[in-house]
Design a protein around this motif. Structure first.
Motif, mmCIF file in Angstrom:
data_model
loop_
_atom_site.group_PDB
_atom_site.id
_atom_site.type_symbol
_atom_site.label_atom_id
_atom_site.label_comp_id
_atom_site.label_asym_id
_atom_site.label_seq_id
_atom_site.Cartn_x
_atom_site.Cartn_y
_atom_site.Cartn_z
ATOM 1 N N TRP A 6 15.504 -5.510 46.558
ATOM 2 C CA TRP A 6 14.556 -6.470 47.119
ATOM 3 C C TRP A 6 13.218 -6.252 46.422
ATOM 4 N N VAL A 7 12.619 -7.323 45.920
ATOM 5 C CA VAL A 7 11.401 -7.201 45.118
ATOM 6 C C VAL A 7 10.249 -7.948 45.775
ATOM 7 N N HIS A 8 9.183 -7.210 46.108
ATOM 8 C CA HIS A 8 7.919 -7.825 46.516
ATOM 9 C C HIS A 8 7.243 -8.290 45.231
ATOM 10 N N ALA A 9 7.065 -9.601 45.097
ATOM 11 C CA ALA A 9 6.688 -10.205 43.816
ATOM 12 C C ALA A 9 5.196 -10.072 43.505
ATOM 13 N N ARG A 10 4.653 -8.907 43.736
ATOM 14 C CA ARG A 10 3.274 -8.591 43.354
ATOM 15 C C ARG A 10 3.260 -7.188 42.774
ATOM 16 N N LYS A 11 2.263 -6.929 41.955
ATOM 17 C CA LYS A 11 1.939 -5.548 41.618
ATOM 18 C C LYS A 11 1.318 -4.855 42.827
ATOM 19 N N ALA A 12 1.336 -3.542 42.808
ATOM 20 C CA ALA A 12 0.536 -2.751 43.748
ATOM 21 C C ALA A 12 -0.522 -2.004 42.943
ATOM 22 N N TRP A 13 -1.748 -2.046 43.437
ATOM 23 C CA TRP A 13 -2.823 -1.294 42.791
ATOM 24 C C TRP A 13 -3.078 -0.048 43.625
ATOM 25 N N LEU A 14 -2.775 1.104 43.037
ATOM 26 C CA LEU A 14 -2.831 2.358 43.792
ATOM 27 C C LEU A 14 -4.257 2.845 43.977
ATOM 28 N N GLN A 15 -5.178 2.357 43.159
ATOM 29 C CA GLN A 15 -6.588 2.706 43.303
ATOM 30 C C GLN A 15 -7.393 1.415 43.413
ATOM 31 N N GLY A 16 -8.321 1.384 44.370
ATOM 32 C CA GLY A 16 -9.253 0.261 44.450
ATOM 33 C C GLY A 16 -8.899 -0.812 45.448
ATOM 34 N N LEU A 17 -7.652 -0.847 45.932
ATOM 35 C CA LEU A 17 -7.260 -1.832 46.930
ATOM 36 C C LEU A 17 -6.649 -1.132 48.135
ATOM 37 N N SER A 18 -6.967 -1.629 49.315
ATOM 38 C CA SER A 18 -6.363 -1.103 50.536
ATOM 39 C C SER A 18 -4.936 -1.626 50.652
ATOM 40 N N PRO A 19 -4.119 -1.033 51.534
ATOM 41 C CA PRO A 19 -2.774 -1.585 51.757
ATOM 42 C C PRO A 19 -2.806 -3.058 52.143
ATOM 43 N N LYS A 20 -3.775 -3.455 52.985
ATOM 44 C CA LYS A 20 -3.881 -4.868 53.364
ATOM 45 C C LYS A 20 -4.190 -5.724 52.140
ATOM 46 N N GLU A 21 -5.147 -5.273 51.309
ATOM 47 C CA GLU A 21 -5.503 -6.038 50.118
ATOM 48 C C GLU A 21 -4.330 -6.108 49.141
ATOM 49 N N ASN A 22 -3.506 -5.053 49.115
ATOM 50 C CA ASN A 22 -2.348 -5.052 48.230
ATOM 51 C C ASN A 22 -1.290 -6.059 48.647
ATOM 52 N N ARG A 23 -1.379 -6.562 49.877
ATOM 53 C CA ARG A 23 -0.468 -7.612 50.323
ATOM 54 C C ARG A 23 -1.023 -8.997 50.040
ATOM 55 N N GLU A 24 -2.266 -9.067 49.564
ATOM 56 C CA GLU A 24 -2.916 -10.367 49.434
ATOM 57 C C GLU A 24 -3.581 -10.606 48.076
ATOM 58 N N VAL A 25 -4.178 -9.572 47.478
ATOM 59 C CA VAL A 25 -5.011 -9.762 46.292
ATOM 60 C C VAL A 25 -4.210 -9.877 44.997
ATOM 61 N N PRO A 26 -3.297 -8.953 44.705
ATOM 62 C CA PRO A 26 -2.560 -9.109 43.438
ATOM 63 C C PRO A 26 -1.792 -10.425 43.428
ATOM 64 N N PRO A 27 -1.857 -11.160 42.338
ATOM 65 C CA PRO A 27 -1.208 -12.481 42.317
ATOM 66 C C PRO A 27 0.305 -12.374 42.441
ATOM 67 N N LEU A 28 0.883 -13.366 43.104
ATOM 68 C CA LEU A 28 2.329 -13.449 43.210
ATOM 69 C C LEU A 28 2.920 -13.896 41.871
ATOM 70 N N ASP A 29 4.061 -13.325 41.529
ATOM 71 C CA ASP A 29 4.744 -13.693 40.293
ATOM 72 C C ASP A 29 6.240 -13.852 40.603
ATOM 73 N N TYR A 30 6.558 -14.959 41.257
ATOM 74 C CA TYR A 30 7.953 -15.209 41.608
ATOM 75 C C TYR A 30 8.828 -15.354 40.362
ATOM 76 N N ASP A 31 8.254 -15.921 39.286
ATOM 77 C CA ASP A 31 9.041 -16.133 38.080
ATOM 78 C C ASP A 31 9.570 -14.813 37.515
ATOM 79 N N ARG A 32 8.795 -13.747 37.708
ATOM 80 C CA ARG A 32 9.269 -12.444 37.202
ATOM 81 C C ARG A 32 10.540 -12.023 37.933
ATOM 82 N N VAL A 33 10.609 -12.291 39.229
ATOM 83 C CA VAL A 33 11.798 -11.939 40.008
ATOM 84 C C VAL A 33 12.953 -12.866 39.632
#
Length: 344
Positions: free
Chosen positions: A178-205
């Motif tokens: 199962w793939v969450h179609a975003r990157k995760a940024w381990l520094q600089g973004l909170s867990p909440k921001e990591n669910r919203e800020v990195p752009p979605l890339d469905y095409d990659r999946v």
């Protein structure tokens, strides 16, 4: 842009032994056993996931508290956190003995606590470790072993990063990815921001599925409706809803007819509340609190007349000491059920 290897005609066409077209995503602090029991009343067929449970906690903690669930929750999968193959294998064995239908490895959570334990999303950087973990769990249990990951972390190129994880876990015997179609940024973004800020890339999946037509690839991230979910199923094998399922749980009432061929039927909200009131009463009798159950029901009537008052009652009165299941009925009485049922 879609990867050059992407071929829509080859995607999601192969019959696979692992088949769960719709799931509710694992969400820390949200998908506990009370949430899952509630969600099960709305969909009989959706695959439900626990919150992530750390393998060490199962090995050394209160297993009954960590792993208890209601039999009505099946099919239900346990999501494990960890990076030690032996510990994960041992925890998976314990979970299988508890009756879980699937064991899932978390390779996507970006929280500080997970990073300090060297698991979750940071495992995207060490696909060989992920593969070793999967191989160990597969050798220890007979139920499906799956992985939930991101498309990459930090400055990784999502192309090779996701491919490396996918190839490793499937070579190790994983039943699904199962793939969450975003990157995760381990520094600089909170867990909440990591669910919203990195752009979605469905095409990659989609491209991953096209490259691996004989493997189960599921997609997660930003999906707001069953219509969107059905569209994704044209390209991949399964869809996970997270915040949309939790924040507006009435959407789950359409899952069985949309994805599993059940006849459409309006939701009987009074029957639902009868079940939830009985469940809450039993939980309270076992030294629980009404709020443990009621907090997951707050978004049920989102957008309907009386929903604001309904939310107020569940958010305030249900939290008071000694609150009983009658609060659920009082909240329901605030809603115009004729309109809610007509729209179900």
């Amino acid at each position: 842009m879609v990867d050059q290897a992407f071929n829509p005609q080859s995607s999601a066409k192969v019959a696979l032994p692992y088949h769960h077209p719709f799931a509710v995503a694992p969400m820390i602090d949200w998908t506990d056993r009370h949430c899952r029991f509630f969600h099960r009343q709305l969909s009989a067929r959706a695959l439900l996931y626990t919150e992530m449970v750390v393998a060490d906690a199962i090995l050394h903690g209160d297993r009954d508290r960590l792993l208890a669930y209601n039999a009505a929750e099946h099919p239900v999968a346990l999501q494990l956190g960890g990076s030690d193959p032996l510990k994960l294998a041992a925890a998976a064995q314990i979970a299988e003995a508890f009756g879980y239908d699937e064991i899932n490895l978390n390779v996507g959570c970006p929280s500080d606590r997970v990073q300090s334990g060297t698991f979750g999303a940071c495992l995207m950087k060490v696909p060989e470790v992920v593969a070793d973990c999967v191989a160990a769990m597969k050798s220890a249990v007979s139920v499906p072993v799956t992985v939930k990951c991101r498309i990459g972390v930090d400055d990784q190129d999502p192309g090779p990063a996701l491919d490396a994880v996918a190839d490793g876990v499937f070579a190790a015997g994983a039943d699904a990815l199962w793939v969450h179609a975003r990157k995760a940024w381990l520094q600089g973004l909170s867990p909440k921001e990591n669910r919203e800020v990195p752009p979605l890339d469905y095409d990659r999946v989609y491209a991953l599925k096209a490259r691996l037509p004989d493997r189960f690839i599921g997609i997660n991230g930003g999906i707001q409706s069953l219509e969107e979910a059905a569209n994704h199923l044209e390209m991949v094998d399964g869809v996970m809803l997270g915040r949309a399922a939790y924040g507006t749980p009435a959407v789950l009432a359409g899952v069985d007819s949309t994805f599993f061929g059940a006849p459409p039927a309006p939701t009987d909200y009074r029957a639902l509340f009868e079940t939830m009131a009985d469940y809450a009463t039993r939980h309270i009798a076992a030294s629980g609190r009404l709020s443990h159950v009621a907090r997951h029901m707050v978004g049920l009537f989102h957008g309907y007349p009386g929903a604001r008052r309904y939310r107020q009652i569940l958010s305030t009165d249900a939290n008071r000491p000694g609150a009983g299941a009658e609060i659920l009925w009082r909240a329901l009485d605030a809603v115009d059920l004729s309109l809610a049922s007509a729209a179900a």
